[in-house]
Design an enzyme around this catalytic site. Structure first.
Site, PDB file in Angstrom:
ATOM      1  N   ARG A  53      -9.563   1.779   9.532  1.00 45.89           N
ATOM      2  CA  ARG A  53      -9.280   0.363   9.716  1.00 45.89           C
ATOM      3  C   ARG A  53     -10.389  -0.351  10.476  1.00 45.89           C
ATOM      4  NH1 ARG A  53      -3.335   0.764   9.317  1.00 45.89           N
ATOM      5  NH2 ARG A  53      -2.350  -1.275   9.505  1.00 45.89           N
ATOM      6  N   ARG A  99      10.821  -7.770   4.111  1.00 45.44           N
ATOM      7  CA  ARG A  99      10.985  -6.376   4.521  1.00 45.44           C
ATOM      8  C   ARG A  99      11.653  -6.302   5.892  1.00 45.44           C
ATOM      9  NH1 ARG A  99       5.798  -2.506   5.115  1.00 45.44           N
ATOM     10  NH2 ARG A  99       5.597  -3.480   7.138  1.00 45.44           N
ATOM     11  N   LYS A 149       0.816  -1.223   0.000  1.00 44.33           N
ATOM     12  CA  LYS A 149       0.000   0.000   0.000  1.00 44.33           C
ATOM     13  C   LYS A 149       0.849   1.273   0.000  1.00 44.33           C
ATOM     14  CE  LYS A 149      -2.403  -0.831   3.751  1.00 44.33           C
ATOM     15  NZ  LYS A 149      -1.910  -2.171   4.113  1.00 44.33           N
ATOM     16  N   ARG A 199      11.714  -3.256  10.925  1.00 45.99           N
ATOM     17  CA  ARG A 199      10.632  -2.616  11.663  1.00 45.99           C
ATOM     18  C   ARG A 199      10.272  -3.453  12.883  1.00 45.99           C
ATOM     19  NH1 ARG A 199       5.520  -0.450   8.192  1.00 45.99           N
ATOM     20  NH2 ARG A 199       4.394  -1.555   9.821  1.00 45.99           N
ATOM     21  N   ARG A 234      -1.014  -9.321  12.825  1.00 40.20           N
ATOM     22  CA  ARG A 234      -1.536  -8.173  12.073  1.00 40.20           C
ATOM     23  C   ARG A 234      -2.456  -8.627  10.937  1.00 40.20           C
ATOM     24  NH1 ARG A 234       3.527  -5.670  10.267  1.00 40.20           N
ATOM     25  NH2 ARG A 234       2.321  -3.998   9.324  1.00 40.20           N
TER      26      ARG A 234
HETATM   27  P1  AMP Z   1       0.711   0.458   8.957  1.00 37.59           P
HETATM   28  O1  AMP Z   1       1.977   1.166   8.662  1.00 37.59           O
HETATM   29  O2  AMP Z   1      -0.495   1.063   8.264  1.00 37.59           O
HETATM   30  O3  AMP Z   1       0.799  -1.029   8.730  1.00 37.59           O
HETATM   31  O4  AMP Z   1       0.415   0.665  10.518  1.00 37.59           O
HETATM   32  C1  AMP Z   1       1.313   0.171  11.499  1.00 37.59           C
HETATM   33  C2  AMP Z   1       0.605   0.067  12.828  1.00 37.59           C
HETATM   34  O5  AMP Z   1       0.129   1.353  13.243  1.00 37.59           O
HETATM   35  C3  AMP Z   1      -0.641  -0.831  12.841  1.00 37.59           C
HETATM   36  O6  AMP Z   1      -0.333  -2.188  12.994  1.00 37.59           O
HETATM   37  C4  AMP Z   1      -1.385  -0.262  14.043  1.00 37.59           C
HETATM   38  O7  AMP Z   1      -0.790  -0.685  15.251  1.00 37.59           O
HETATM   39  C5  AMP Z   1      -1.129   1.237  13.911  1.00 37.59           C
HETATM   40  N1  AMP Z   1      -2.156   1.879  13.069  1.00 37.59           N
HETATM   41  C6  AMP Z   1      -1.965   2.465  11.853  1.00 37.59           C
HETATM   42  N2  AMP Z   1      -3.114   2.949  11.370  1.00 37.59           N
HETATM   43  C7  AMP Z   1      -4.075   2.664  12.295  1.00 37.59           C
HETATM   44  C8  AMP Z   1      -5.469   2.871  12.356  1.00 37.59           C
HETATM   45  N3  AMP Z   1      -6.144   3.460  11.365  1.00 37.59           N
HETATM   46  N4  AMP Z   1      -6.132   2.457  13.473  1.00 37.59           N
HETATM   47  C9  AMP Z   1      -5.471   1.853  14.482  1.00 37.59           C
HETATM   48  N5  AMP Z   1      -4.159   1.593  14.473  1.00 37.59           N
HETATM   49  C10 AMP Z   1      -3.460   1.987  13.382  1.00 37.59           C
END
Ligand code: AMP
Length: 199
Positions: A94, A131, A19, A137, A148
């Site tokens: 989300r 990754r 994404k 990360r 996740r």
């Molecule tokens: P991402 O980079 O989008 O995969 O986000 C990494 C982490 O940030 C996720 O696994 C969540 O812990 C947190 N996170 C990101 N966006 C959201 C969201 N919209 N709602 C809740 N937690 C989020």
């Protein structure tokens, strides 16, 4: 697009579907900012801010940050000048609750299109493990990666149906090179944004 046109867009899909990479391309193409809640949280963790301290453990465990906190951050970001003529949200909403909060933030305006970047679980887990080797990360360990995916299936995947019912879903196969996927997204989005409402 004309000067007054807006593009309020989202990209949604399982963690590891690519994404982030596609989000910056879409944002550039439509001249809107890419807004990633994950990036905002990570920047705050790196910067050692109060918000960063609040969310660090949650993110490292692969859980979702509470809706209220996440919604506040997005509301704040969408009020900034650069988002006035549109945006591309990546990683938000989300949960169903976040969809409703976003509807409220847009005060009557509707989203124009939602790109679903589709990919099967085994493919995305393999990609995330790769990754992890490169970027390191904190939430890219195998256990957290799998968790996740489960969180996505339970909390986020149901939103796809909701956007489909609204007639704004653009479903794209996420398997392929970055270029191939970018082209699929661009043609799907152009068709959706130029189509009469509801098609
Ligand atoms: P991402 O980079 O989008 O995969 O986000 C990494 C982490 O940030 C996720 O696994 C969540 O812990 C947190 N996170 C990101 N966006 C959201 C969201 N919209 N709602 C809740 N937690 C989020």
């Amino acid at each position: 697009m004309t000067e007054t046109a807006t593009a309020r867009l989202l990209i949604i899909g399982p963690p590891g579907a690519g994404k982030g990479t596609q989000a910056s391309r879409i944002a550039e193409r439509y001249g809107v900012p890419a807004i990633s809640t994950g990036d905002i949280f990570r920047a705050n963790i790196t910067g050692g801010t109060e918000l960063g301290k609040q969310v660090q453990a949650i993110i490292e465990q692969g859980e979702l940050v509470p809706d209220t906190l996440t919604n506040e951050i997005v509301a704040d970001r969408l009020q900034q000048e650069d988002a006035a003529r549109g945006f591309l949200l990546d990683g938000y909403p989300r949960t169903v609750e976040q969809v409703h909060a976003l509807d409220g933030m847009l005060s009557g305006a509707s989203l124009d299109a939602v790109v679903l970047l589709d990919a099967d679980v085994d493919a995305v887990v393999a990609r995330l493990l790769k990754r992890a080797e490169i970027e390191g990360r904190a939430d890219d360990t195998e256990e957290v990666i799998r968790h996740r995916q489960d969180v996505y299936a339970a909390q986020t995947a149901p939103l796809v149906e909701l956007f489909s019912e609204r007639g704004i879903l653009v479903s794209v196969d996420g398997l392929g090179t970055v270029e191939e996927v970018a082209e699929r997204i661009a043609s799907g989005l152009d068709a959706k944004l130029n189509a009469p409402v509801g098609q």
